[in-house]
Design a protein around this motif. Structure first.
Motif, PDB file in Angstrom:
ATOM      1  N   LEU A   5       0.807  -1.217   0.000  1.00 51.53           N
ATOM      2  CA  LEU A   5       0.000   0.000   0.000  1.00 51.53           C
ATOM      3  C   LEU A   5       0.842   1.270   0.000  1.00 51.53           C
ATOM      4  N   LYS A   6       2.053   1.227   0.568  1.00 56.98           N
ATOM      5  CA  LYS A   6       2.877   2.437   0.553  1.00 56.98           C
ATOM      6  C   LYS A   6       3.325   2.794  -0.861  1.00 56.98           C
ATOM      7  N   GLU A   7       3.251   1.837  -1.777  1.00 60.52           N
ATOM      8  CA  GLU A   7       3.565   2.091  -3.186  1.00 60.52           C
ATOM      9  C   GLU A   7       2.382   2.745  -3.910  1.00 60.52           C
ATOM     10  N   HIS A   8       1.238   2.803  -3.252  1.00 60.61           N
ATOM     11  CA  HIS A   8       0.012   3.362  -3.844  1.00 60.61           C
ATOM     12  C   HIS A   8      -0.652   4.302  -2.827  1.00 60.61           C
ATOM     13  N   PRO A   9      -0.017   5.426  -2.492  1.00 60.07           N
ATOM     14  CA  PRO A   9      -0.536   6.298  -1.429  1.00 60.07           C
ATOM     15  C   PRO A   9      -1.907   6.896  -1.725  1.00 60.07           C
ATOM     16  N   GLN A  10      -2.277   6.975  -2.998  1.00 60.90           N
ATOM     17  CA  GLN A  10      -3.580   7.544  -3.331  1.00 60.90           C
ATOM     18  C   GLN A  10      -4.717   6.708  -2.757  1.00 60.90           C
ATOM     19  N   ILE A  11      -4.504   5.420  -2.581  1.00 55.20           N
ATOM     20  CA  ILE A  11      -5.566   4.562  -2.051  1.00 55.20           C
ATOM     21  C   ILE A  11      -5.956   5.026  -0.646  1.00 55.20           C
ATOM     22  N   GLY A  12      -4.978   5.260   0.205  1.00 58.79           N
ATOM     23  CA  GLY A  12      -5.260   5.739   1.559  1.00 58.79           C
ATOM     24  C   GLY A  12      -5.922   7.101   1.560  1.00 58.79           C
ATOM     25  N   GLU A  13      -5.495   7.973   0.656  1.00 58.67           N
ATOM     26  CA  GLU A  13      -6.101   9.306   0.567  1.00 58.67           C
ATOM     27  C   GLU A  13      -7.557   9.205   0.116  1.00 58.67           C
ATOM     28  N   TYR A  14      -7.836   8.315  -0.806  1.00 55.29           N
ATOM     29  CA  TYR A  14      -9.215   8.132  -1.272  1.00 55.29           C
ATOM     30  C   TYR A  14     -10.091   7.580  -0.145  1.00 55.29           C
ATOM     31  N   VAL A  15      -9.556   6.640   0.624  1.00 54.37           N
ATOM     32  CA  VAL A  15     -10.308   6.086   1.753  1.00 54.37           C
ATOM     33  C   VAL A  15     -10.608   7.185   2.772  1.00 54.37           C
ATOM     34  N   LYS A  16      -9.611   8.007   3.085  1.00 50.62           N
ATOM     35  CA  LYS A  16      -9.817   9.119   4.039  1.00 50.62           C
ATOM     36  C   LYS A  16     -10.921  10.043   3.553  1.00 50.62           C
ATOM     37  N   GLU A  17     -10.901  10.390   2.266  1.00 49.08           N
ATOM     38  CA  GLU A  17     -11.921  11.272   1.705  1.00 49.08           C
ATOM     39  C   GLU A  17     -13.300  10.619   1.762  1.00 49.08           C
ATOM     40  N   ALA A  18     -13.376   9.345   1.435  1.00 46.45           N
ATOM     41  CA  ALA A  18     -14.660   8.628   1.472  1.00 46.45           C
ATOM     42  C   ALA A  18     -15.223   8.592   2.885  1.00 46.45           C
ATOM     43  N   MET A  19     -14.365   8.367   3.869  1.00 48.48           N
ATOM     44  CA  MET A  19     -14.815   8.330   5.258  1.00 48.48           C
ATOM     45  C   MET A  19     -15.245   9.716   5.717  1.00 48.48           C
ATOM     46  N   ASN A  20     -14.495  10.730   5.325  1.00 45.08           N
ATOM     47  CA  ASN A  20     -14.847  12.103   5.672  1.00 45.08           C
ATOM     48  C   ASN A  20     -16.239  12.455   5.144  1.00 45.08           C
ATOM     49  N   ARG A  21     -16.518  12.074   3.911  1.00 46.79           N
ATOM     50  CA  ARG A  21     -17.827  12.362   3.309  1.00 46.79           C
ATOM     51  C   ARG A  21     -18.957  11.651   4.041  1.00 46.79           C
ATOM     52  N   ALA A  22     -18.653  10.539   4.682  1.00 49.94           N
ATOM     53  CA  ALA A  22     -19.665   9.775   5.432  1.00 49.94           C
ATOM     54  C   ALA A  22     -19.687  10.153   6.914  1.00 49.94           C
ATOM     55  N   ASP A  23     -18.917  11.180   7.276  1.00 50.25           N
ATOM     56  CA  ASP A  23     -18.801  11.595   8.685  1.00 50.25           C
ATOM     57  C   ASP A  23     -18.323  10.461   9.583  1.00 50.25           C
ATOM     58  N   VAL A  24     -17.352   9.703   9.083  1.00 47.60           N
ATOM     59  CA  VAL A  24     -16.713   8.638   9.852  1.00 47.60           C
ATOM     60  C   VAL A  24     -15.291   9.098  10.147  1.00 47.60           C
ATOM     61  N   ILE A  25     -14.889   9.016  11.388  1.00 44.77           N
ATOM     62  CA  ILE A  25     -13.551   9.438  11.778  1.00 44.77           C
ATOM     63  C   ILE A  25     -12.529   8.406  11.310  1.00 44.77           C
ATOM     64  N   PHE A  26     -11.539   8.874  10.550  1.00 37.18           N
ATOM     65  CA  PHE A  26     -10.478   8.002  10.052  1.00 37.18           C
ATOM     66  C   PHE A  26      -9.468   7.768  11.161  1.00 37.18           C
ATOM     67  N   LYS A  27      -9.172   6.519  11.423  1.00 32.87           N
ATOM     68  CA  LYS A  27      -8.159   6.154  12.405  1.00 32.87           C
ATOM     69  C   LYS A  27      -7.349   5.015  11.812  1.00 32.87           C
ATOM     70  N   GLN A  28      -6.080   5.274  11.546  1.00 30.63           N
ATOM     71  CA  GLN A  28      -5.230   4.239  10.967  1.00 30.63           C
ATOM     72  C   GLN A  28      -4.641   3.393  12.081  1.00 30.63           C
ATOM     73  N   ASP A  29      -4.720   2.084  11.900  1.00 31.95           N
ATOM     74  CA  ASP A  29      -4.239   1.152  12.912  1.00 31.95           C
ATOM     75  C   ASP A  29      -3.725  -0.103  12.195  1.00 31.95           C
ATOM     76  N   SER A  30      -2.922  -0.858  12.870  1.00 32.26           N
ATOM     77  CA  SER A  30      -2.421  -2.110  12.306  1.00 32.26           C
ATOM     78  C   SER A  30      -3.272  -3.269  12.798  1.00 32.26           C
ATOM     79  N   ALA A  31      -3.447  -4.238  11.916  1.00 29.12           N
ATOM     80  CA  ALA A  31      -4.171  -5.457  12.286  1.00 29.12           C
ATOM     81  C   ALA A  31      -3.160  -6.584  12.412  1.00 29.12           C
ATOM     82  N   ARG A  32      -3.323  -7.391  13.423  1.00 29.03           N
ATOM     83  CA  ARG A  32      -2.445  -8.552  13.576  1.00 29.03           C
ATOM     84  C   ARG A  32      -2.941  -9.683  12.714  1.00 29.03           C
ATOM     85  N   GLY A  33      -2.024 -10.512  12.290  1.00 27.77           N
ATOM     86  CA  GLY A  33      -2.400 -11.705  11.549  1.00 27.77           C
ATOM     87  C   GLY A  33      -2.730 -11.423  10.102  1.00 27.77           C
ATOM     88  N   GLY A  34      -3.073 -12.456   9.394  1.00 29.25           N
ATOM     89  CA  GLY A  34      -3.395 -12.335   7.983  1.00 29.25           C
ATOM     90  C   GLY A  34      -4.820 -11.853   7.774  1.00 29.25           C
TER      91      GLY A  34
END
Length: 87
Positions: A5-34
């Motif tokens: 995903l770090k090779e495609h930073p626009q994906i994260g920016e698009y997700v942030k914008e989509a969440m903002n439009r839905a009034d959902v707070i963006f919080k980036q976190d890591s998930a354990r496991g596959g």
């Protein structure tokens, strides 16, 4: 997944914008496991895990509310719109 995903930073920016439009707070976190998103990313389809609103993951009290699922759908619709606008 992070390496892909770090090779495609626009994906994260698009997700942030989509969440903002839905009034959902963006919080980036890591998930354990596959995750499905991780597997798909390494197969050539960069695919972040966004959210579905569930609580108490993988336990006997796991649940998701209808309202959270509705927000999840709203974010996904917004994501498609953002992707189309910026492509």
């Amino acid at each position: 997944m992070k390496e892909v995903l770090k090779e495609h930073p626009q994906i994260g920016e698009y997700v942030k914008e989509a969440m903002n439009r839905a009034d959902v707070i963006f919080k980036q976190d890591s998930a354990r496991g596959g995750t499905d998103g991780s597997r798909l990313s390494f197969m050539g389809l960069p695919c972040p895990d966004i959210f579905t609103g569930e609580m108490a993951f993988h336990g006997k009290h796991e649940y998701v509310s209808v309202q959270d699922m509705q927000k999840s759908v709203e974010v996904l619709i917004n994501l498609v719109q953002v992707w189309e606008e910026k492509s």
